[in-house]
Motif scaffolding. Structure first.
Motif, mmCIF file in Angstrom:
data_model
loop_
_atom_site.group_PDB
_atom_site.id
_atom_site.type_symbol
_atom_site.label_atom_id
_atom_site.label_comp_id
_atom_site.label_asym_id
_atom_site.label_seq_id
_atom_site.Cartn_x
_atom_site.Cartn_y
_atom_site.Cartn_z
ATOM 1 N N LEU A 157 0.836 -1.204 0.000
ATOM 2 C CA LEU A 157 0.000 0.000 0.000
ATOM 3 C C LEU A 157 0.867 1.249 0.000
ATOM 4 O O LEU A 157 0.685 2.131 -0.856
ATOM 5 C CB LEU A 157 -0.923 -0.009 1.218
ATOM 6 C CG LEU A 157 -1.847 1.208 1.381
ATOM 7 C CD1 LEU A 157 -2.763 1.361 0.164
ATOM 8 C CD2 LEU A 157 -2.676 1.076 2.653
ATOM 9 N N VAL A 174 -0.730 4.979 -4.096
ATOM 10 C CA VAL A 174 -1.490 6.012 -3.385
ATOM 11 C C VAL A 174 -1.484 7.296 -4.197
ATOM 12 O O VAL A 174 -2.528 7.943 -4.382
ATOM 13 C CB VAL A 174 -0.906 6.242 -1.982
ATOM 14 C CG1 VAL A 174 -1.552 7.463 -1.339
ATOM 15 C CG2 VAL A 174 -1.120 5.015 -1.100
ATOM 16 N N SER A 199 -10.058 1.383 1.373
ATOM 17 C CA SER A 199 -8.796 0.845 1.891
ATOM 18 C C SER A 199 -9.074 0.245 3.262
ATOM 19 O O SER A 199 -9.519 0.928 4.175
ATOM 20 C CB SER A 199 -7.731 1.938 1.999
ATOM 21 O OG SER A 199 -6.547 1.400 2.568
ATOM 22 N N TYR A 242 -5.248 7.568 4.842
ATOM 23 C CA TYR A 242 -6.393 8.432 4.554
ATOM 24 C C TYR A 242 -5.997 9.913 4.664
ATOM 25 O O TYR A 242 -6.342 10.724 3.805
ATOM 26 C CB TYR A 242 -7.528 8.152 5.540
ATOM 27 C CG TYR A 242 -8.278 6.861 5.323
ATOM 28 C CD1 TYR A 242 -9.665 6.851 5.310
ATOM 29 C CD2 TYR A 242 -7.613 5.646 5.164
ATOM 30 C CE1 TYR A 242 -10.373 5.667 5.144
ATOM 31 C CE2 TYR A 242 -8.305 4.468 4.992
ATOM 32 C CZ TYR A 242 -9.678 4.480 4.987
ATOM 33 O OH TYR A 242 -10.374 3.311 4.818
ATOM 34 N N SER A 289 -13.399 1.972 4.767
ATOM 35 C CA SER A 289 -13.061 0.552 4.658
ATOM 36 C C SER A 289 -14.287 -0.229 4.219
ATOM 37 O O SER A 289 -15.409 0.273 4.270
ATOM 38 C CB SER A 289 -12.573 0.035 6.012
ATOM 39 O OG SER A 289 -13.604 0.160 6.992
ATOM 40 N N ASP A 308 -10.233 0.926 -5.485
ATOM 41 C CA ASP A 308 -9.819 -0.109 -4.539
ATOM 42 C C ASP A 308 -8.310 0.005 -4.339
ATOM 43 O O ASP A 308 -7.522 -0.476 -5.163
ATOM 44 C CB ASP A 308 -10.175 -1.507 -5.067
ATOM 45 C CG ASP A 308 -11.673 -1.727 -5.145
ATOM 46 O OD1 ASP A 308 -12.391 -1.138 -4.323
ATOM 47 O OD2 ASP A 308 -12.120 -2.486 -6.030
ATOM 48 N N LEU A 309 -7.916 0.620 -3.229
ATOM 49 C CA LEU A 309 -6.484 0.806 -2.970
ATOM 50 C C LEU A 309 -5.806 -0.487 -2.542
ATOM 51 O O LEU A 309 -4.633 -0.704 -2.800
ATOM 52 C CB LEU A 309 -6.282 1.872 -1.888
ATOM 53 C CG LEU A 309 -6.002 3.298 -2.369
ATOM 54 C CD1 LEU A 309 -5.809 4.214 -1.173
ATOM 55 C CD2 LEU A 309 -4.784 3.343 -3.268
ATOM 56 N N ASP A 310 -6.546 -1.340 -1.833
ATOM 57 C CA ASP A 310 -5.994 -2.621 -1.435
ATOM 58 C C ASP A 310 -6.991 -3.712 -1.781
ATOM 59 O O ASP A 310 -8.092 -3.432 -2.245
ATOM 60 C CB ASP A 310 -5.649 -2.641 0.060
ATOM 61 C CG ASP A 310 -6.874 -2.414 0.946
ATOM 62 O OD1 ASP A 310 -7.984 -2.260 0.389
ATOM 63 O OD2 ASP A 310 -6.716 -2.380 2.178
#
Length: 650
Positions: A157, A174, A199, A242, A289, A308-310
């Motif tokens: 991440l 990011v 995330s 964030y 989340s 979708d960051l992760d």
């Protein structure tokens, strides 16, 4: 009452048993009738699993990371059509291809970013940690594979989560997300288009709070202020990615009031107010989340993009994310869903795993007929081979581990096959010939007894039985005579001649519990006696009436035995079906072992030359990997000590 859910199976096939037990308990109790006619209940998990699942044993790391173990888990499921048909008795499965709801068309875009040198080095360090665990050099309370997996996801991440002294990589995912969010924010200004950023890692919690001691005397206050300024970026990254995203979006020109965290809404009223602001475009970027911004979040009205960051562990979580934007009530006909992947990191593993799980779940939760069998996928920690593969980029390591498991399984299958062959050979030589000879003897005796029985048919109006030398034409009187004979036996351990019925001599005996009448010409036919005088006559007659049925049953057994004998001969000669596969994989495994062992030995002699090379490098920049290994937080001043301790706790 109606039960409704979008994800009855969110992670593993075993969850379906829980749903069936909750909604179809009576059906599970009733079970099914197998090929032998026996009723088998499914209410216990073992029975359900034996009917629909298969246990697969594989080699994997122990959860504490102290070596390998053989782990048996459900990894394959059979009889899927029957299972789904039973499930559909209670479940009305409605999929997107069936409902054709008026939802926007989603374009899935994968953004791949290159890892920084620091990330590459840290992935390598994770591989070294896994190597130490594999060799049992680390206390599992200090390090284990679950910790490595967690660290690997955080590293994918943002590298600053793992080490806040590292710089912000301009090419990180990011920053790629920030650029996309800002560009789409500009493009959708006229329609007040909104966006979601998901995330599950580095959520805004545990952020360092300002200290009340700031009002202390001047010198200490100045030192504390300097400490705070020096570690501002570290504090932000320890708090949350964030905050970093919001700071960058504001710097690009997005008004602060248009950016919100779902975590700031702590009550249902606050959530309702926040969701309303997103629906009308007052808040145009919402971060959260899956747990807090998944199910129940209805903000789709103006959504144009989701990020979708992760990658979560469960396919159901990805469905919930996509379901926030691909939803009825969205004013946009087309939307975009961005998924961000950092190459060469654990992102590749987690996305691949979730994809495999989703393919599995998709095979059962479908409007089409399911496959006869499917394979389950359920894992939350990387194996040693997967970590090493990600670190080195050498897929041969994972291939070797897979081949180890496959060859071991094939050898076990071959061993079982040989054991079955030996068993079949024994049956061909002994069991089946003896059973055939025994069955033929029964058939011959019954064939000889049947004409005698047919020559003396039982008639309702012409009963005749001889008991103890006296002929009786009344059933009741004959029954009384038999009961009297039982009471007159001097030695119950010895048989006595009782008389004759339908051409068969009768003898009376006592087996220690009950009196019995045996009738024999060529084969013995037995009837148990009681104190019911008329019932005893019926039992004696029934024992003889069973001769035709017994003859047919033994003839059927003879046919079955001959078929089984031929099958046993074929099985005894049948070669191992996967012999070629075993030879091929064993050869490939031996080849990989030789190559990898030689490479490992080649690397073993290099460290002796490293000191000389390092001395000649002079003032060259030290390696990132070495710096990361030796990284320690700077010793804080007295006032900042509390902050340093707090960061360590976080």
């Amino acid at each position: 009452m109606v039960f409704a859910t979008g994800t009855p199976v969110s992670n593993s096939m075993v969850e379906l048993y829980t749903m069936m037990r909750y909604l179809q308990y009576s059906m599970l109790e009733e079970g099914y009738r197998d090929s032998t006619g026996k009723v088998r209940s499914l209410k216990h998990f073992d029975n359900w699993a034996a009917t629909f699942g298969e246990q697969v044993t594989a080699v994997e790391l122990k959860p504490e990371g102290t070596g390998f173990r053989l782990k048996t888990r459900f990894a394959r499921f059979y009889n899927l059509p029957e299972l789904i048909n039973r499930w559909k008795e209670a479940a009305d499965i409605q999929t997107a291809d069936m409902l054709k709801l008026p939802v926007p068309e989603a374009e899935y875009i994968t953004i791949q970013t290159e890892p920084s040198q620091a990330q590459k080095a840290m992935v390598q360090s994770l591989a070294e940690r896994a190597e130490k665990i594999r060799k049992e050099k680390i206390d599992p309370r200090i390090d284990n594979m679950l910790k490595i997996t967690s660290d690997g996801r955080k590293l994918a991440l943002d590298q600053r989560i793992m080490n806040p002294l590292l710089p912000d990589d301009p090419g990180s995912k990011v920053n790629a997300c920030v650029d996309n969010v800002f560009r789409i924010w500009q493009e959708s200004t006229e329609t007040k288009g909104t966006q979601l950023i998901f995330s599950d890692l580095s959520t805004p919690k545990g952020r360092a709070e300002p200290k009340k001691e700031e009002a202390k005397e001047g010198a200490e206050g100045a030192e504390a202020e300097g400490e705070a300024a020096a570690t501002e970026e570290e504090t932000i990254m320890e708090a949350s990615v964030y905050e970093d995203i919001r700071k960058k979006l504001i710097a690009k020109g997005i008004p602060p009031q248009e950016i919100a965290f779902i975590h700031d809404a702590n009550t249902e009223a606050q959530k309702a107010e926040l969701f309303a602001k997103v629906r009308n475009g007052q808040v145009r970027v919402l971060l959260g989340s899956t747990q807090k911004m998944g199910a129940g979040t209805n903000v789709q009205t103006k959504l144009v993009a989701s990020h979708d960051l992760d990658c979560p562990w469960r396919p159901a979580d990805l469905e919930q994310r996509a379901g926030r934007i691909v939803r009825r009530g969205n004013e946009n006909k087309k939307v975009r869903i961005f998924r961000y992947v950092t190459k060469g990191t654990f992102d590749a593993y987690t996305w691949g795993l979730v994809e495999s799980k989703q393919k599995f779940i998709g095979q059962i939760m479908t409007s089409k007929s399911p496959a006869r069998s499917i394979e389950d996928v359920d894992a939350t920690a990387l194996s040693y081979a997967e970590v090493k593969m990600l670190a080195t980029g050498d897929t041969r390591i994972k291939e070797k581990m897979d081949l180890d498991i496959q060859v071991t399984k094939l050898k076990m299958l071959k061993s079982n096959h040989q054991a079955q062959q030996y068993e079949m050979q024994d049956k061909v030589r002994g069991y089946y010939p003896n059973k055939i000879k025994e069955t033929q003897l029964y058939i011959d005796c019954l064939n000889a007894d049947l004409p005698v029985l047919e020559a003396h048919p039982a008639k309702e109006d012409a009963f005749s039985m001889t008991v103890m030398g006296t002929a009786y034409t009344e059933r009741k009187e004959a029954g009384k005579a038999i009961v009297a004979a039982c009471r007159l036996m001097d030695d119950p351990g010895k048989e006595i001649e009782l008389g004759e019925y339908r051409g068969f001599p009768m003898k009376l005996c006592f087996d220690g519990a009950k009196f019995k009448v045996t009738m024999k010409q060529h084969l013995t036919h037995t009837a148990e006696l009681s104190d019911d005088v008329v019932g005893n006559i019926t039992r004696i007659n029934n024992a003889l009436e069973k001769i035709p049925q017994s003859l047919e049953r033994h003839k059927e057994n003879m046919v079955r035995l001959h078929k089984e004998l031929e099958s046993a001969k074929e099985e005894a000669e049948r070669p191992f079906a996967q012999e070629a596969e075993l030879l091929e994989k064993s050869a490939r495994l031996a080849e990989l072992n030789t190559v990898l062992d030689n490479e490992e030995k080649g690397r073993g002699g290099e460290p002796e030359r490293e000191p000389e090379e390092d001395e000649g490098r002079g003032n060259e920049k030290p390696s990132i990997l070495k710096s990361l290994k030796e990284y320690e937080r700077p010793a804080p001043v007295p006032y900042g000590a509390e902050r340093g301790q707090e960061r360590e706790a976080i």
